[in-house]
Design an enzyme around this catalytic site. Sequence first.
Site, mmCIF file in Angstrom:
data_model
loop_
_atom_site.group_PDB
_atom_site.id
_atom_site.type_symbol
_atom_site.label_atom_id
_atom_site.label_comp_id
_atom_site.label_asym_id
_atom_site.label_seq_id
_atom_site.Cartn_x
_atom_site.Cartn_y
_atom_site.Cartn_z
ATOM 1 N N CYS A 38 33.178 -29.690 5.940
ATOM 2 C CA CYS A 38 34.345 -29.521 6.139
ATOM 3 C C CYS A 38 35.035 -29.799 4.556
ATOM 4 C CB CYS A 38 34.984 -30.843 6.966
ATOM 5 S SG CYS A 38 36.863 -30.907 7.071
ATOM 6 N N CYS A 41 37.837 -32.404 4.364
ATOM 7 C CA CYS A 41 37.458 -33.599 4.515
ATOM 8 C C CYS A 41 37.105 -34.037 2.782
ATOM 9 C CB CYS A 41 36.023 -33.630 5.290
ATOM 10 S SG CYS A 41 36.342 -33.236 7.081
#
Length: 112
Positions: A38, A41
């Site tokens: 991600c 993230c």
Amino acid sequence: MSTPEATGAPIHIESQEHFDDLVAEHDVVLVDYHADWCGPCKMLEPTVEAIAEETDAVVLKVDIDEHQSLAQKAGVRSVPTLEFYKNGEQAERVIGVQDKDDLIDIIESLSA
């Protein structure tokens, strides 16, 4: 209340029991549901680490690929998802990359 794990760095969750114990033991907890793949993230990671160092909140990291059942139980549908707990109860949830000051504001409001 502090444990040897509360070192000012995020704590990587190992199991549902580990998660439950840490949420129950600490007054204010920030949970970062994330994944290695991600991009957002990864952008949020330095912010989460700074919050762990600079606030009294305990910061937990949950890898949604390693702990799918935990993420499912929490209803996590996208990452990053940040949950805030106060005295063992979920108090707030935000999704996506967030500004550090906004996250600290939430922690301070829960600590008051």
